[in-house]
Scaffold this active site. Structure first.
Site, PDB file in Angstrom:
ATOM      1  N   HIS A 277      23.119 -10.586 -14.008  1.00 47.73           N
ATOM      2  CA  HIS A 277      24.912 -10.417 -14.082  1.00 47.73           C
ATOM      3  C   HIS A 277      25.471 -10.067 -12.774  1.00 47.73           C
ATOM      4  O   HIS A 277      24.108  -9.396 -12.414  1.00 47.73           O
ATOM      5  CB  HIS A 277      24.865  -9.581 -15.246  1.00 47.73           C
ATOM      6  CG  HIS A 277      23.938  -8.030 -14.605  1.00 47.73           C
ATOM      7  ND1 HIS A 277      25.326  -7.114 -14.285  1.00 47.73           N
ATOM      8  CD2 HIS A 277      23.248  -7.845 -14.977  1.00 47.73           C
ATOM      9  CE1 HIS A 277      24.621  -5.713 -14.204  1.00 47.73           C
ATOM     10  NE2 HIS A 277      23.016  -6.643 -14.790  1.00 47.73           N
TER      11      HIS A 277
ATOM     12  N   ARG B 174      25.073  -2.495 -19.466  1.00 51.87           N
ATOM     13  CA  ARG B 174      26.816  -3.391 -19.839  1.00 51.87           C
ATOM     14  C   ARG B 174      26.702  -4.924 -20.879  1.00 51.87           C
ATOM     15  O   ARG B 174      27.598  -5.329 -20.252  1.00 51.87           O
ATOM     16  CB  ARG B 174      27.807  -3.040 -19.156  1.00 51.87           C
ATOM     17  CG  ARG B 174      28.082  -1.687 -18.348  1.00 51.87           C
ATOM     18  CD  ARG B 174      28.524  -1.428 -17.185  1.00 51.87           C
ATOM     19  NE  ARG B 174      27.241  -1.998 -15.907  1.00 51.87           N
ATOM     20  CZ  ARG B 174      27.114  -1.779 -14.308  1.00 51.87           C
ATOM     21  NH1 ARG B 174      28.353  -2.270 -13.749  1.00 51.87           N
ATOM     22  NH2 ARG B 174      26.121  -2.578 -13.867  1.00 51.87           N
TER      23      ARG B 174
ATOM     24  N   CYS C 282      19.169  -8.487 -18.752  1.00 51.16           N
ATOM     25  CA  CYS C 282      18.667  -7.383 -17.867  1.00 51.16           C
ATOM     26  C   CYS C 282      19.177  -5.948 -18.944  1.00 51.16           C
ATOM     27  O   CYS C 282      19.947  -6.405 -19.406  1.00 51.16           O
ATOM     28  CB  CYS C 282      20.182  -7.805 -16.333  1.00 51.16           C
ATOM     29  SG  CYS C 282      19.950  -6.201 -16.066  1.00 51.16           S
TER      30      CYS C 282
ATOM     31  N   ASP D  86      20.651  -3.794 -18.489  1.00 48.09           N
ATOM     32  CA  ASP D  86      21.910  -3.521 -18.091  1.00 48.09           C
ATOM     33  C   ASP D  86      22.898  -2.904 -18.983  1.00 48.09           C
ATOM     34  O   ASP D  86      22.501  -3.413 -19.759  1.00 48.09           O
ATOM     35  CB  ASP D  86      22.783  -4.114 -17.193  1.00 48.09           C
ATOM     36  CG  ASP D  86      23.635  -3.626 -16.670  1.00 48.09           C
ATOM     37  OD1 ASP D  86      24.671  -2.648 -17.578  1.00 48.09           O
ATOM     38  OD2 ASP D  86      23.871  -3.215 -15.256  1.00 48.09           O
TER      39      ASP D  86
ATOM     40  N   CYS E 295      24.087  -6.987 -10.717  1.00 45.20           N
ATOM     41  CA  CYS E 295      22.736  -6.137 -10.594  1.00 45.20           C
ATOM     42  C   CYS E 295      22.277  -5.473 -10.285  1.00 45.20           C
ATOM     43  O   CYS E 295      22.452  -5.154  -9.252  1.00 45.20           O
ATOM     44  CB  CYS E 295      22.174  -6.997 -11.020  1.00 45.20           C
ATOM     45  SG  CYS E 295      20.301  -7.130 -12.060  1.00 45.20           S
TER      46      CYS E 295
HETATM   47 CO    CO Z   1      21.176  -5.747 -13.772  1.00 43.69          CO
END
Ligand code: CO
Length: 200
Positions: free
Chosen positions: A98, A46, A42, A44, A101
């Site tokens: 994750h 993080r 992803c 993301d 998400c």
């Molecule tokens: Co995500």
């Protein structure tokens, strides 16, 4: 100081520290890349592939998009997989989702987003429809976590289905597909199922 200037300064300090530890590092890497792994994860902020697996530049080829989706008509994802498998001959493809998400949560909540992200999340929205009863049987937190896991398994299947992976297996290339999930709460990666190394 300007924050972008700060980034450039930090970059110089980083490059210097790498050179101090390994003077040939950049010369070696600029000549060729030879990663063993392709990461499909992803976007993301993080979940940075290199950092969470403790890998240096050059060790993992990376494709990231919102909710780690692999649509079979997405030239971007398919091109990355093709290059990784055919040119770089990676031995492992790690599909990693994750918990927490935002893309998966938006699909679960059926949030009406503007295009193109609304279209992009369609495969996850479809999964919500297909698993409505299973999802309703779960508590709210478990529901989101399970959907994140099911999405990884579904996208892992998509990767296996690509003609790129099928051809590699048919040619006897060693290539294993893994489905992992990352927990933002403790930084731990967890395999969700046995890896797949041949057509099922
Ligand atoms: Co995500």
């Amino acid at each position: 100081m300007d924050t972008l200037k700060q980034l450039l300064n930090r970059n110089q300090a980083w490059a210097e520290s790498v050179r101090e530890e390994d003077p040939e590092f950049f010369a070696r890497l600029s000549a060729q890349q030879n990663p063993k792994y392709l990461w499909v994860g992803c976007s993301d902020s993080r979940v940075p592939a290199n950092q969470i697996m403790g890998l240096a530049p050059g060790e993992v080829f990376v494709h990231r998009n919102i909710a780690n989706i692999v649509p079979l008509d997405d030239d971007n994802a398919l091109s990355v997989i093709q290059f990784a498998v055919q040119a770089l001959q990676v031995q492992h493809i790690i599909v990693c989702g994750h918990y927490g998400c935002g893309g998966v949560q938006a699909a679960l909540d059926n949030v009406a987003l503007d295009p193109p992200v609304d279209d992009w999340l369609q495969p996850v929205k479809q999964m919500v429809k297909d698993h409505r009863d299973d999802l309703d049987a779960l508590g709210e937190q478990e529901r989101a976590r399970s959907l994140c896991e099911w999405n990884v398994l579904a996208q892992m299947k998509q990767v296996c289905k690509t003609s790129i992976v099928q051809s590699a297996w048919a040619a006897g290339q060693s290539l294993r597909i893994h489905g992992w999930i990352y927990d933002l709460n403790d930084g731990i990666l967890k395999p969700l199922c046995p890896s797949v190394a041949s057509p099922s």
